[in-house]
Write a protein that holds these residues in place. Structure first.
Motif, PDB file in Angstrom:
ATOM      1  N   GLY A  18       0.794  -1.231   0.000  1.00 49.52           N
ATOM      2  CA  GLY A  18       0.000   0.000   0.000  1.00 49.52           C
ATOM      3  C   GLY A  18       0.825   1.279   0.000  1.00 49.52           C
ATOM      4  O   GLY A  18       0.263   2.373  -0.064  1.00 49.52           O
ATOM      5  N   LEU A  19       2.146   1.181   0.091  1.00 42.99           N
ATOM      6  CA  LEU A  19       2.973   2.397   0.097  1.00 42.99           C
ATOM      7  C   LEU A  19       2.868   3.121  -1.248  1.00 42.99           C
ATOM      8  O   LEU A  19       2.792   2.466  -2.296  1.00 42.99           O
ATOM      9  CB  LEU A  19       4.450   2.040   0.349  1.00 42.99           C
ATOM     10  CG  LEU A  19       4.778   1.375   1.676  1.00 42.99           C
ATOM     11  CD1 LEU A  19       6.263   0.990   1.706  1.00 42.99           C
ATOM     12  CD2 LEU A  19       4.470   2.298   2.840  1.00 42.99           C
ATOM     13  N   SER A  68      22.025  -1.030  15.271  1.00 42.78           N
ATOM     14  CA  SER A  68      22.399  -0.672  16.642  1.00 42.78           C
ATOM     15  C   SER A  68      22.279  -1.920  17.504  1.00 42.78           C
ATOM     16  O   SER A  68      21.420  -2.767  17.282  1.00 42.78           O
ATOM     17  CB  SER A  68      21.501   0.454  17.167  1.00 42.78           C
ATOM     18  OG  SER A  68      20.144   0.099  17.045  1.00 42.78           O
ATOM     19  N   ASP A  71      24.451   4.685  10.077  1.00 43.53           N
ATOM     20  CA  ASP A  71      23.494   5.774  10.316  1.00 43.53           C
ATOM     21  C   ASP A  71      22.642   6.075   9.080  1.00 43.53           C
ATOM     22  O   ASP A  71      21.911   7.063   9.058  1.00 43.53           O
ATOM     23  CB  ASP A  71      24.216   7.043  10.806  1.00 43.53           C
ATOM     24  CG  ASP A  71      25.134   7.619   9.743  1.00 43.53           C
ATOM     25  OD1 ASP A  71      25.353   6.957   8.697  1.00 43.53           O
ATOM     26  OD2 ASP A  71      25.653   8.732   9.961  1.00 43.53           O
ATOM     27  N   LYS A 108      13.373  -0.869  10.433  1.00 44.57           N
ATOM     28  CA  LYS A 108      12.879  -1.703  11.536  1.00 44.57           C
ATOM     29  C   LYS A 108      11.966  -2.814  10.996  1.00 44.57           C
ATOM     30  O   LYS A 108      11.293  -2.645   9.987  1.00 44.57           O
ATOM     31  CB  LYS A 108      12.058  -0.856  12.510  1.00 44.57           C
ATOM     32  CG  LYS A 108      12.802   0.326  13.114  1.00 44.57           C
ATOM     33  CD  LYS A 108      13.563  -0.072  14.364  1.00 44.57           C
ATOM     34  CE  LYS A 108      14.090   1.143  15.126  1.00 44.57           C
ATOM     35  NZ  LYS A 108      15.018   1.990  14.355  1.00 44.57           N
ATOM     36  N   GLY A 109      11.926  -3.925  11.739  1.00 47.66           N
ATOM     37  CA  GLY A 109      10.978  -5.001  11.449  1.00 47.66           C
ATOM     38  C   GLY A 109      11.075  -5.476  10.015  1.00 47.66           C
ATOM     39  O   GLY A 109      12.159  -5.791   9.526  1.00 47.66           O
ATOM     40  N   SER A 110       9.941  -5.509   9.344  1.00 45.19           N
ATOM     41  CA  SER A 110       9.943  -5.968   7.957  1.00 45.19           C
ATOM     42  C   SER A 110       9.589  -4.812   7.011  1.00 45.19           C
ATOM     43  O   SER A 110       9.002  -5.009   5.958  1.00 45.19           O
ATOM     44  CB  SER A 110       8.966  -7.127   7.791  1.00 45.19           C
ATOM     45  OG  SER A 110       7.678  -6.742   8.226  1.00 45.19           O
ATOM     46  N   ASP A 111       9.966  -3.587   7.422  1.00 43.15           N
ATOM     47  CA  ASP A 111       9.645  -2.415   6.600  1.00 43.15           C
ATOM     48  C   ASP A 111      10.409  -2.394   5.283  1.00 43.15           C
ATOM     49  O   ASP A 111      11.534  -2.888   5.190  1.00 43.15           O
ATOM     50  CB  ASP A 111       9.973  -1.126   7.369  1.00 43.15           C
ATOM     51  CG  ASP A 111       8.844  -0.728   8.316  1.00 43.15           C
ATOM     52  OD1 ASP A 111       7.872  -1.489   8.434  1.00 43.15           O
ATOM     53  OD2 ASP A 111       8.957   0.340   8.932  1.00 43.15           O
ATOM     54  N   ILE A 133      11.847   9.919  -0.226  1.00 46.41           N
ATOM     55  CA  ILE A 133      11.844   8.602   0.409  1.00 46.41           C
ATOM     56  C   ILE A 133      10.438   8.201   0.853  1.00 46.41           C
ATOM     57  O   ILE A 133       9.706   9.017   1.407  1.00 46.41           O
ATOM     58  CB  ILE A 133      12.772   8.600   1.647  1.00 46.41           C
ATOM     59  CG1 ILE A 133      14.219   8.913   1.226  1.00 46.41           C
ATOM     60  CG2 ILE A 133      12.715   7.270   2.389  1.00 46.41           C
ATOM     61  CD1 ILE A 133      15.174   9.070   2.396  1.00 46.41           C
ATOM     62  N   VAL A 134      10.088   6.956   0.603  1.00 43.99           N
ATOM     63  CA  VAL A 134       8.843   6.380   1.106  1.00 43.99           C
ATOM     64  C   VAL A 134       9.212   5.135   1.913  1.00 43.99           C
ATOM     65  O   VAL A 134      10.029   4.331   1.466  1.00 43.99           O
ATOM     66  CB  VAL A 134       7.895   5.989  -0.045  1.00 43.99           C
ATOM     67  CG1 VAL A 134       6.648   5.311   0.486  1.00 43.99           C
ATOM     68  CG2 VAL A 134       7.534   7.202  -0.876  1.00 43.99           C
ATOM     69  N   GLN A 135       8.640   4.999   3.107  1.00 43.91           N
ATOM     70  CA  GLN A 135       9.052   3.924   4.005  1.00 43.91           C
ATOM     71  C   GLN A 135       7.860   3.389   4.783  1.00 43.91           C
ATOM     72  O   GLN A 135       6.938   4.146   5.105  1.00 43.91           O
ATOM     73  CB  GLN A 135      10.099   4.499   4.971  1.00 43.91           C
ATOM     74  CG  GLN A 135      10.666   3.521   5.973  1.00 43.91           C
ATOM     75  CD  GLN A 135      11.694   4.186   6.881  1.00 43.91           C
ATOM     76  OE1 GLN A 135      12.359   5.142   6.480  1.00 43.91           O
ATOM     77  NE2 GLN A 135      11.816   3.699   8.089  1.00 43.91           N
ATOM     78  N   GLY A 136       7.863   2.107   5.079  1.00 39.01           N
ATOM     79  CA  GLY A 136       6.802   1.507   5.886  1.00 39.01           C
ATOM     80  C   GLY A 136       6.585   0.060   5.503  1.00 39.01           C
ATOM     81  O   GLY A 136       7.320  -0.486   4.660  1.00 39.01           O
ATOM     82  N   ALA A 137       5.585  -0.554   6.112  1.00 40.32           N
ATOM     83  CA  ALA A 137       5.300  -1.961   5.850  1.00 40.32           C
ATOM     84  C   ALA A 137       5.035  -2.170   4.361  1.00 40.32           C
ATOM     85  O   ALA A 137       4.214  -1.469   3.775  1.00 40.32           O
ATOM     86  CB  ALA A 137       4.098  -2.415   6.664  1.00 40.32           C
ATOM     87  N   VAL A 190      -2.461  -4.062   4.328  1.00 38.76           N
ATOM     88  CA  VAL A 190      -1.842  -2.928   3.630  1.00 38.76           C
ATOM     89  C   VAL A 190      -1.755  -3.181   2.126  1.00 38.76           C
ATOM     90  O   VAL A 190      -1.848  -2.249   1.327  1.00 38.76           O
ATOM     91  CB  VAL A 190      -0.461  -2.532   4.220  1.00 38.76           C
ATOM     92  CG1 VAL A 190      -0.624  -2.045   5.656  1.00 38.76           C
ATOM     93  CG2 VAL A 190       0.534  -3.666   4.145  1.00 38.76           C
TER      94      VAL A 190
END
Lengths: 368, 368
Positions: free
Chosen positions: A152-153, A191, A316, A323-326, A342-346, A352
């Protein structure tokens, strides 16, 4: 704008089920007249194409006597049924079926618009891609497939807007697989540190349902290669097929020929630990340079180069910090200069992915 | 779909000029029949509305004898001219004029669609917001204003898709001002350190043209408050006006009443160093907690709270790591769970703002 629009839906797996529940809540939904799953088809009776199938109760609608039941229909039969409806029609393909995708031109030439998260039509042979868009023009039908990349991004819509308004996209880079994102974020976090072996992380992802039933379907990089094929084509490159550029597979050569049966999958998981040393060496090589390793895809539009594989990133950087499976997708363009858009997310998951399908459907409804 | 569509453009500043150059390169552009700047209007002659104004040569088109020249027209006169064109028409408002924005309902009720980066119509009194969308429905006209938040970044389209497909947006948070992004990324960088005083950074940003002519127009937070008003309204909150929630101004109380004349601006810049100690204390307070300070806006949809002001962030957070004058917008939703959907990149500048306008125009053309 107010003439009824007719809708056929194929596939009621994770994405299909989530889509139908989103469809049921739309304020002005199209008339749902066909739901097809592997061996069953539910249809509104011809020639009236009425009553419609209730999207909210599609699971029990099979009991409704006023609806028509049938076995599996061929794509040609479905196209004939939809194109005879008394108004414009739309096919939502929630499968990953290459055969159905190969029939999109048949639907489009009949004026049936297509909305789908199925990558196969857009990432197979270039001839199919060209046929799909030529057929859409011929049939005055629309094709929307936002969810084929990043679920859905807003990835494809953003790229299309950049291209359509005359920006020059120079490079696209990112993490395009939720599964591979999870594997590397866990195996080599930016990290803190992890002592988990590669095979343990793969087994964990499999147990959590983050991988395909056969994890080799994620590890071979083909899913990422298909997404890159779609992006590269929208950016203007004539990519012949997803295997016409280098893809770094994470399947050890020795295990590539194991059968895809459940026995073969079990053997693969049993033998994967033999190769942990290779992945540890790759991880430690990056660490010595103060970096982390990630599985990324990139399109260099100027050089006409598409690449899919492992790469090292500063700790960095945005890609390292995922994070996770983004998913994360960076568009470098002339207008945006040195800092990308930039577009980021699940980038995976039924809800989604279905959201991308439903949002596309709304846009098609607005335009028909 | 192939009937000609007519276009009027108001404002030929930085965004307007960039928009006209993007318009000139569209494959199937609408017919440009009006260009208005502060005291001059160029029109295609009535009743034929022909010839159209050449978008590529609009600067010299004023010499074209076949076009009509006029002084400034009122919004009502422009609406009357556009609505009499022999087809659907669109107004592109590239100004930041509140009076013109207040007339959007007049245009919309006459069936003229609106595309604009002008925030005033959507972030002033709630009654105007409601009037705009009711008038659009009444006139069967469309309103697109992507560039009012984040310039060309896909911010409003993404939020609208989330809402329209039935996701529950719980929180929106981000850096919404390119100017304030630059000021804090420079004053309190997340990696490395800076010894520059606050007033020096403001002076530098002013010299680089990153601030408004009067930097207090950035420092008062009102531009950010207007953007948050728009986001909150799309997310479903009835925000009465941008001053109906707390806005933390970065203008020292003692300097707030200096006149907005060039002399007042000069006095402001001269006296700003007297207050450097306050900003240094804020920066050092964050550093003691291992954090950095940033100027952010947020909407908590559940609590119906909108906030604009300073906040501390972990140094490894995406907001802290922002570069240059980039914006970042995070959408927290039920479907996306704990990891938000993030959009990041340049949120100001003529070319990228115009890109949002042109992309909106294409969508309106597709739908008319």
């Amino acid at each position: 704008m107010s003439a009824p629009i007719y809708l056929g839906v194929i596939g009621v797996g994770g994405v299909g089920t989530a889509f139908l529940s989103q469809l049921a809540r739309l304020p002005n939904p199209p008339k749902l007249i066909l739901i097809a799953r592997s061996s069953q088809t539910l249809l509104s009776p011809t020639p009236s194409y009425s009553p419609a199938i209730p999207a909210a109760d599609w699971k029990t609608a099979i009991e409704t006597p006023s609806l028509t039941k049938s076995g599996a229909l061929t794509p040609d039969e479905i196209a004939a049924y939809l194109s005879s409806a008394p108004g414009r029609s739309i096919l939502v393909d929630n499968t990953s079926d290459p055969v159905l995708a190969g029939s999109y031109p048949v639907f489009l030439r009949k004026g049936i618009s297509i909305v789908t998260p199925n990558k196969k039509g857009f990432s197979s042979d270039l001839s199919l891609w060209k046929d799909i868009f030529a057929s859409a023009t011929e049939g005055k039908a629309l094709v929307y497939h936002e969810s084929t990349v990043g679920a859905g991004l807003p990835v494809l819509s953003t790229l299309k807007d950049l291209v359509a308004t005359g920006d020059e996209v120079t490079r696209i880079e990112g993490v395009f697989s939720g599964t591979l994102s999870f594997l590397f974020n866990t195996f080599a976090p930016a990290s803190g540190s992890s002592s988990a072996k590669w095979s343990e992380v793969v087994a964990q992802a499999k147990d959590l349902g983050y991988t395909e039933p056969d994890p080799r379907d994620d590890l071979n990089g083909m899913d990422v290669a298909r997404k890159l094929t779609i992006l590269a084509r929208i950016a203007g490159l004539d990519v012949q097929s997803p295997d016409s550029f280098p893809i770094e597979s994470l399947i050890p050569d020795e295990l590539a020929s194991l059968p895809s049966s459940s026995d073969g999958i079990a053997q693969f998981m049993t033998r994967l630990p033999e190769f942990d040393g290779q992945m540890t060496a790759i991880k430690e090589g990056a660490e010595k340079a103060g970096k982390v390793v990630r599985y990324v895809g990139s399109v260099d539009v100027g050089k006409k180069e598409v690449r899919v594989g492992l790469q090292q990133f500063n700790k960095d950087s945005a890609i390292a910090g995922l994070k996770g499976s983004d998913n994360i997708i960076s568009f470098y363009t002339r207008r945006y200069g040195s800092n990308p858009l930039i577009v980021q997310g699940a980038g995976a998951g039924g809800d989604v992915t279905a959201m991308g399908v439903t949002a596309d459907l709304i846009k098609v409804l607005e335009r028909l």
